[in-house]
Design an enzyme around this catalytic site. Structure first.
Site, PDB file in Angstrom:
ATOM      1  N   HIS A  17       0.847  -1.208   0.000  1.00 26.59           N
ATOM      2  CA  HIS A  17       0.000   0.000   0.000  1.00 26.59           C
ATOM      3  C   HIS A  17       0.880   1.255   0.000  1.00 26.59           C
ATOM      4  CE1 HIS A  17      -3.053  -2.675   2.250  1.00 26.59           C
ATOM      5  NE2 HIS A  17      -3.617  -2.401   1.100  1.00 26.59           N
ATOM      6  N   LYS A  41     -18.173  -6.108   6.668  1.00 25.33           N
ATOM      7  CA  LYS A  41     -16.936  -6.869   6.458  1.00 25.33           C
ATOM      8  C   LYS A  41     -16.196  -6.950   7.780  1.00 25.33           C
ATOM      9  CE  LYS A  41     -13.030  -6.871   3.275  1.00 25.33           C
ATOM     10  NZ  LYS A  41     -12.342  -6.105   2.248  1.00 25.33           N
ATOM     11  N   ARG A  92      -1.781  -5.391  -8.285  1.00 26.42           N
ATOM     12  CA  ARG A  92      -0.629  -6.256  -8.030  1.00 26.42           C
ATOM     13  C   ARG A  92      -0.415  -7.224  -9.182  1.00 26.42           C
ATOM     14  NH1 ARG A  92      -3.013  -8.148  -2.442  1.00 26.42           N
ATOM     15  NH2 ARG A  92      -4.738  -8.115  -3.896  1.00 26.42           N
ATOM     16  N   SER A 130      -2.858  -7.858   2.804  1.00 30.07           N
ATOM     17  CA  SER A 130      -3.132  -7.717   4.238  1.00 30.07           C
ATOM     18  C   SER A 130      -3.529  -9.068   4.830  1.00 30.07           C
ATOM     19  CB  SER A 130      -4.260  -6.711   4.468  1.00 30.07           C
ATOM     20  OG  SER A 130      -3.889  -5.446   3.997  1.00 30.07           O
TER      21      SER A 130
HETATM   22  O1  PNS Z   1      -8.833  -2.558   0.282  1.00 27.73           O
HETATM   23  P1  PNS Z   1     -10.086  -3.033  -0.400  1.00 27.73           P
HETATM   24  O2  PNS Z   1     -10.890  -3.908   0.536  1.00 27.73           O
HETATM   25  O3  PNS Z   1      -9.820  -3.664  -1.738  1.00 27.73           O
HETATM   26  O4  PNS Z   1     -10.965  -1.711  -0.683  1.00 27.73           O
HETATM   27  C1  PNS Z   1     -12.255  -1.778  -1.259  1.00 27.73           C
HETATM   28  C2  PNS Z   1     -13.007  -0.474  -0.971  1.00 27.73           C
HETATM   29  C3  PNS Z   1     -13.080  -0.280   0.507  1.00 27.73           C
HETATM   30  C4  PNS Z   1     -12.255   0.675  -1.618  1.00 27.73           C
HETATM   31  C5  PNS Z   1     -14.430  -0.546  -1.567  1.00 27.73           C
HETATM   32  O5  PNS Z   1     -15.039  -1.753  -1.215  1.00 27.73           O
HETATM   33  C6  PNS Z   1     -15.324   0.627  -1.102  1.00 27.73           C
HETATM   34  O6  PNS Z   1     -15.013   1.790  -1.236  1.00 27.73           O
HETATM   35  N1  PNS Z   1     -16.467   0.318  -0.546  1.00 27.73           N
HETATM   36  C7  PNS Z   1     -17.412   1.315  -0.087  1.00 27.73           C
HETATM   37  C8  PNS Z   1     -18.779   1.170  -0.816  1.00 27.73           C
HETATM   38  C9  PNS Z   1     -18.647   1.502  -2.274  1.00 27.73           C
HETATM   39  O7  PNS Z   1     -18.416   2.617  -2.672  1.00 27.73           O
HETATM   40  N2  PNS Z   1     -18.774   0.453  -3.108  1.00 27.73           N
HETATM   41  C10 PNS Z   1     -18.520   0.580  -4.523  1.00 27.73           C
HETATM   42  C11 PNS Z   1     -19.733   0.657  -5.353  1.00 27.73           C
HETATM   43  S1  PNS Z   1     -19.120   0.387  -6.977  1.00 27.73           S
END
Ligand code: PNS
Length: 169
Positions: A17, A41, A92, A130
């Site tokens: 990150h 989650k 990645r 992670s």
């Molecule tokens: O580190 P991650 O878990 O890959 O991050 C995913 C994240 C948190 C960026 C994504 O799931 C998110 O922003 N969720 C909040 C709800 C949202 O906006 N969903 C997307 C609709 S397309």
């Protein structure tokens, strides 16, 4: 002023990150890290703990001028509220692509004026996640190569582990 948002779970933040974050910082006037609060989650660290670990990692890595916030709800709304023109996501390997493609195109449907920018991590972090770091930490393995010292300490505290010496039992 061009602001970018770097969102994620960061449960916990890794050197992968941080590699993406440093690359993004060079491209935008302002970078904000956004740590998601997702009640659906299960995460090891609370949103506030994850935010603090991101902030402490930035200090440890000597990275200045990056804000760290938490958000709940839609990412794109958070990006809009903070005046971001772009959302940064790290890639990645090709295995990340399907999810990221769907995520970026859906976000574009929700807000066509906010671009998603993908940045490739350094090759040495292309395997790092992670989840792997948590698994290593859970069994008392050495995570020093993968996360800053403050995160390694927090993992040890969370799991109540000290590094175990090698050998079978
Ligand atoms: O580190 P991650 O878990 O890959 O991050 C995913 C994240 C948190 C960026 C994504 O799931 C998110 O922003 N969720 C909040 C709800 C949202 O906006 N969903 C997307 C609709 S397309």
């Amino acid at each position: 002023m061009r602001t970018a948002l770097y969102p994620g779970s960061f449960d916990p933040i890794t050197y992968g990150h941080l590699d993406v974050l440093k690359r993004a910082k060079r491209l935008f006037d302002e970078l904000i890290v956004a740590v998601v609060e997702n009640p659906r989650k299960t995460s090891l660290f609370t949103a506030e703990e994850r935010r603090e670990l991101v902030a402490a990692s930035l200090v440890e890595e000597g990275v200045c001028g990056v804000r760290v916030v938490t958000y709940s709800g839609l990412l794109i709304e958070c990006a809009r509220e903070l005046g971001a023109v772009a959302v940064v996501r790290g890639l990645r390997a090709t295995s990340d692509f399907d999810y990221e493609f769907q995520f970026a195109l859906t976000n574009r449907d929700l807000a066509s004026d906010i671009e998603t920018v993908f940045l490739m991590t350094a090759g040495q972090y292309s395997f790092l996640s992670s989840s792997l770091v948590k698994e290593i930490g859970q069994y008392g393995g050495d995570v020093a190569k993968f996360v800053p010292a403050c995160v390694a300490k927090a993992l040890a505290a969370k799991f109540g582990t000290k590094r175990r010496s090698k050998g079978a039992r």
